[in-house]
Design a protein around this motif. Structure first.
Motif, PDB file in Angstrom:
ATOM      1  N   LYS A  39       0.872  -1.169   0.000  1.00  0.00           N
ATOM      2  CA  LYS A  39       0.000   0.000   0.000  1.00  0.00           C
ATOM      3  C   LYS A  39       0.907   1.216   0.000  1.00  0.00           C
ATOM      4  CE  LYS A  39      -4.052  -1.675   2.445  1.00  0.00           C
ATOM      5  NZ  LYS A  39      -4.836  -1.579   3.677  1.00  0.00           N
ATOM      6  N   ASP A  40       0.746   2.096  -0.995  1.00  0.00           N
ATOM      7  CA  ASP A  40       1.600   3.275  -1.048  1.00  0.00           C
ATOM      8  C   ASP A  40       1.047   4.374  -0.135  1.00  0.00           C
ATOM      9  OD1 ASP A  40      -0.565   4.117  -2.500  1.00  0.00           O
ATOM     10  OD2 ASP A  40       0.490   4.329  -4.398  1.00  0.00           O
ATOM     11  N   LYS A  41       1.650   5.551  -0.181  1.00  0.00           N
ATOM     12  CA  LYS A  41       1.299   6.635   0.736  1.00  0.00           C
ATOM     13  C   LYS A  41      -0.140   7.113   0.579  1.00  0.00           C
ATOM     14  CE  LYS A  41       6.038   8.210   0.913  1.00  0.00           C
ATOM     15  NZ  LYS A  41       7.002   9.217   0.507  1.00  0.00           N
ATOM     16  N   GLU A  42      -0.669   7.020  -0.660  1.00  0.00           N
ATOM     17  CA  GLU A  42      -2.050   7.433  -0.905  1.00  0.00           C
ATOM     18  C   GLU A  42      -3.055   6.358  -0.533  1.00  0.00           C
ATOM     19  OE1 GLU A  42       0.269   7.653  -3.594  1.00  0.00           O
ATOM     20  OE2 GLU A  42       0.810   9.661  -2.914  1.00  0.00           O
ATOM     21  N   GLY A  43      -2.585   5.168  -0.151  1.00  0.00           N
ATOM     22  CA  GLY A  43      -3.469   4.079   0.222  1.00  0.00           C
ATOM     23  C   GLY A  43      -3.824   3.149  -0.923  1.00  0.00           C
ATOM     24  N   HIS A  44      -3.217   3.367  -2.089  1.00  0.00           N
ATOM     25  CA  HIS A  44      -3.466   2.502  -3.239  1.00  0.00           C
ATOM     26  C   HIS A  44      -2.651   1.221  -3.122  1.00  0.00           C
ATOM     27  CE1 HIS A  44      -4.365   6.589  -4.903  1.00  0.00           C
ATOM     28  NE2 HIS A  44      -5.468   5.934  -5.242  1.00  0.00           N
ATOM     29  N   VAL A  45      -3.240   0.114  -3.569  1.00  0.00           N
ATOM     30  CA  VAL A  45      -2.542  -1.169  -3.565  1.00  0.00           C
ATOM     31  C   VAL A  45      -1.863  -1.341  -4.919  1.00  0.00           C
ATOM     32  CG1 VAL A  45      -2.840  -3.660  -3.408  1.00  0.00           C
ATOM     33  CG2 VAL A  45      -4.174  -2.164  -1.935  1.00  0.00           C
ATOM     34  N   ARG A  46      -0.567  -1.625  -4.902  1.00  0.00           N
ATOM     35  CA  ARG A  46       0.184  -1.813  -6.141  1.00  0.00           C
ATOM     36  C   ARG A  46       1.354  -2.735  -5.891  1.00  0.00           C
ATOM     37  NH1 ARG A  46       4.847   1.266  -6.969  1.00  0.00           N
ATOM     38  NH2 ARG A  46       5.407   2.578  -5.217  1.00  0.00           N
ATOM     39  N   LYS A  47       1.988  -3.161  -6.965  1.00  0.00           N
ATOM     40  CA  LYS A  47       3.181  -3.992  -6.853  1.00  0.00           C
ATOM     41  C   LYS A  47       4.408  -3.103  -6.959  1.00  0.00           C
ATOM     42  CE  LYS A  47       1.261  -8.269  -8.396  1.00  0.00           C
ATOM     43  NZ  LYS A  47       1.742  -9.570  -8.130  1.00  0.00           N
ATOM     44  N   ALA A  48       5.442  -3.434  -6.207  1.00  0.00           N
ATOM     45  CA  ALA A  48       6.654  -2.631  -6.207  1.00  0.00           C
ATOM     46  C   ALA A  48       7.860  -3.528  -6.011  1.00  0.00           C
ATOM     47  CB  ALA A  48       6.599  -1.585  -5.093  1.00  0.00           C
ATOM     48  N   ASN A  49       9.013  -3.060  -6.497  1.00  0.00           N
ATOM     49  CA  ASN A  49      10.286  -3.742  -6.285  1.00  0.00           C
ATOM     50  C   ASN A  49      10.908  -3.176  -5.010  1.00  0.00           C
ATOM     51  OD1 ASN A  49      10.148  -5.204  -8.707  1.00  0.00           O
ATOM     52  ND2 ASN A  49      10.824  -3.419  -9.837  1.00  0.00           N
ATOM     53  N   VAL A  50      11.007  -4.019  -3.975  1.00  0.00           N
ATOM     54  CA  VAL A  50      11.455  -3.575  -2.653  1.00  0.00           C
ATOM     55  C   VAL A  50      12.567  -4.498  -2.184  1.00  0.00           C
ATOM     56  CG1 VAL A  50      10.714  -3.118  -0.287  1.00  0.00           C
ATOM     57  CG2 VAL A  50       9.116  -2.772  -2.159  1.00  0.00           C
ATOM     58  N   CYS A  51      13.606  -3.924  -1.571  1.00  0.00           N
ATOM     59  CA  CYS A  51      14.683  -4.754  -1.029  1.00  0.00           C
ATOM     60  C   CYS A  51      14.228  -5.384   0.286  1.00  0.00           C
ATOM     61  CB  CYS A  51      15.968  -3.954  -0.849  1.00  0.00           C
ATOM     62  SG  CYS A  51      15.931  -2.700   0.430  1.00  0.00           S
ATOM     63  N   THR A  52      14.811  -6.513   0.629  1.00  0.00           N
ATOM     64  CA  THR A  52      14.396  -7.246   1.825  1.00  0.00           C
ATOM     65  C   THR A  52      14.740  -6.491   3.104  1.00  0.00           C
ATOM     66  OG1 THR A  52      16.442  -8.519   1.691  1.00  0.00           O
ATOM     67  CG2 THR A  52      14.473  -9.493   0.722  1.00  0.00           C
ATOM     68  N   LYS A  53      15.729  -5.623   3.063  1.00  0.00           N
ATOM     69  CA  LYS A  53      16.043  -4.836   4.256  1.00  0.00           C
ATOM     70  C   LYS A  53      14.926  -3.858   4.584  1.00  0.00           C
ATOM     71  CE  LYS A  53      20.979  -5.187   4.707  1.00  0.00           C
ATOM     72  NZ  LYS A  53      22.160  -4.481   5.207  1.00  0.00           N
ATOM     73  N   CYS A  54      14.305  -3.279   3.544  1.00  0.00           N
ATOM     74  CA  CYS A  54      13.170  -2.364   3.774  1.00  0.00           C
ATOM     75  C   CYS A  54      11.969  -3.140   4.294  1.00  0.00           C
ATOM     76  CB  CYS A  54      12.808  -1.634   2.484  1.00  0.00           C
ATOM     77  SG  CYS A  54      13.998  -0.384   2.009  1.00  0.00           S
ATOM     78  N   MET A  55      11.754  -4.350   3.771  1.00  0.00           N
ATOM     79  CA  MET A  55      10.641  -5.167   4.250  1.00  0.00           C
ATOM     80  C   MET A  55      10.851  -5.558   5.708  1.00  0.00           C
ATOM     81  SD  MET A  55       9.412  -7.620   1.163  1.00  0.00           S
ATOM     82  CE  MET A  55      10.975  -8.345   0.727  1.00  0.00           C
ATOM     83  N   LYS A  56      12.063  -5.935   6.058  1.00  0.00           N
ATOM     84  CA  LYS A  56      12.350  -6.360   7.432  1.00  0.00           C
ATOM     85  C   LYS A  56      12.253  -5.184   8.404  1.00  0.00           C
ATOM     86  CE  LYS A  56      15.750  -8.956  10.080  1.00  0.00           C
ATOM     87  NZ  LYS A  56      17.037  -9.664  10.054  1.00  0.00           N
ATOM     88  N   ALA A  57      12.652  -3.986   7.951  1.00  0.00           N
ATOM     89  CA  ALA A  57      12.615  -2.801   8.804  1.00  0.00           C
ATOM     90  C   ALA A  57      11.221  -2.228   8.928  1.00  0.00           C
ATOM     91  CB  ALA A  57      13.570  -1.738   8.257  1.00  0.00           C
ATOM     92  N   GLY A  58      10.263  -2.715   8.122  1.00  0.00           N
ATOM     93  CA  GLY A  58       8.897  -2.217   8.197  1.00  0.00           C
ATOM     94  C   GLY A  58       8.680  -0.902   7.487  1.00  0.00           C
ATOM     95  N   LYS A  59       9.501  -0.590   6.512  1.00  0.00           N
ATOM     96  CA  LYS A  59       9.361   0.674   5.782  1.00  0.00           C
ATOM     97  C   LYS A  59       8.231   0.628   4.765  1.00  0.00           C
ATOM     98  CE  LYS A  59      14.193   2.007   6.178  1.00  0.00           C
ATOM     99  NZ  LYS A  59      15.420   2.356   5.448  1.00  0.00           N
ATOM    100  N   VAL A  60       7.710  -0.557   4.464  1.00  0.00           N
ATOM    101  CA  VAL A  60       6.587  -0.685   3.527  1.00  0.00           C
ATOM    102  C   VAL A  60       5.434  -1.392   4.237  1.00  0.00           C
ATOM    103  CG1 VAL A  60       7.988  -0.725   1.447  1.00  0.00           C
ATOM    104  CG2 VAL A  60       7.484  -2.852   2.592  1.00  0.00           C
ATOM    105  N   GLU A  61       4.218  -0.994   3.860  1.00  0.00           N
ATOM    106  CA  GLU A  61       3.038  -1.642   4.419  1.00  0.00           C
ATOM    107  C   GLU A  61       2.565  -2.671   3.412  1.00  0.00           C
ATOM    108  OE1 GLU A  61      -1.462  -0.557   5.931  1.00  0.00           O
ATOM    109  OE2 GLU A  61      -0.010   1.045   5.602  1.00  0.00           O
ATOM    110  N   ARG A  62       2.676  -3.952   3.780  1.00  0.00           N
ATOM    111  CA  ARG A  62       2.259  -5.031   2.883  1.00  0.00           C
ATOM    112  C   ARG A  62       0.750  -5.059   2.779  1.00  0.00           C
ATOM    113  NH1 ARG A  62       6.284  -9.226   2.579  1.00  0.00           N
ATOM    114  NH2 ARG A  62       4.905 -10.122   1.036  1.00  0.00           N
ATOM    115  N   ALA A  63       0.260  -5.308   1.581  1.00  0.00           N
ATOM    116  CA  ALA A  63      -1.187  -5.389   1.371  1.00  0.00           C
ATOM    117  C   ALA A  63      -1.673  -6.809   1.480  1.00  0.00           C
ATOM    118  CB  ALA A  63      -1.539  -4.815   0.012  1.00  0.00           C
TER     119      ALA A  63
END
Length: 63
Positions: A39-63
């Motif tokens: 989920k991006d900043k506007e609340g839209h659900v989309r696919k993105a290329n994200v590094c595993t460090k950002c996922m582990k740190a919680g920088k992205v909200e998984r949909a």
């Protein structure tokens, strides 16, 4: 697939392998990029290329 994280901008960087006999060869350090649904900043659900460090740190909200 892009090798750049859409959250932090992490991209491949160049370096060198150094063997025990000190022979030097060039190499790449590539971030571990995964295509995930977020989920991006506007609340839209989309696919993105994200590094595993950002996922582990919680920088992205998984949909």
């Amino acid at each position: 697939m892009s090798k750049i994280c859409e959250v932090c901008g992490k991209a491949p960087s160049a370096g060198r392998n150094v063997s025990h006999s000190h022979r030097v060869t060039n190499r790449w350090f590539r971030p571990n990029i995964q295509r995930v649904t977020i989920k991006d900043k506007e609340g839209h659900v989309r696919k993105a290329n994200v590094c595993t460090k950002c996922m582990k740190a919680g920088k992205v909200e998984r949909a």
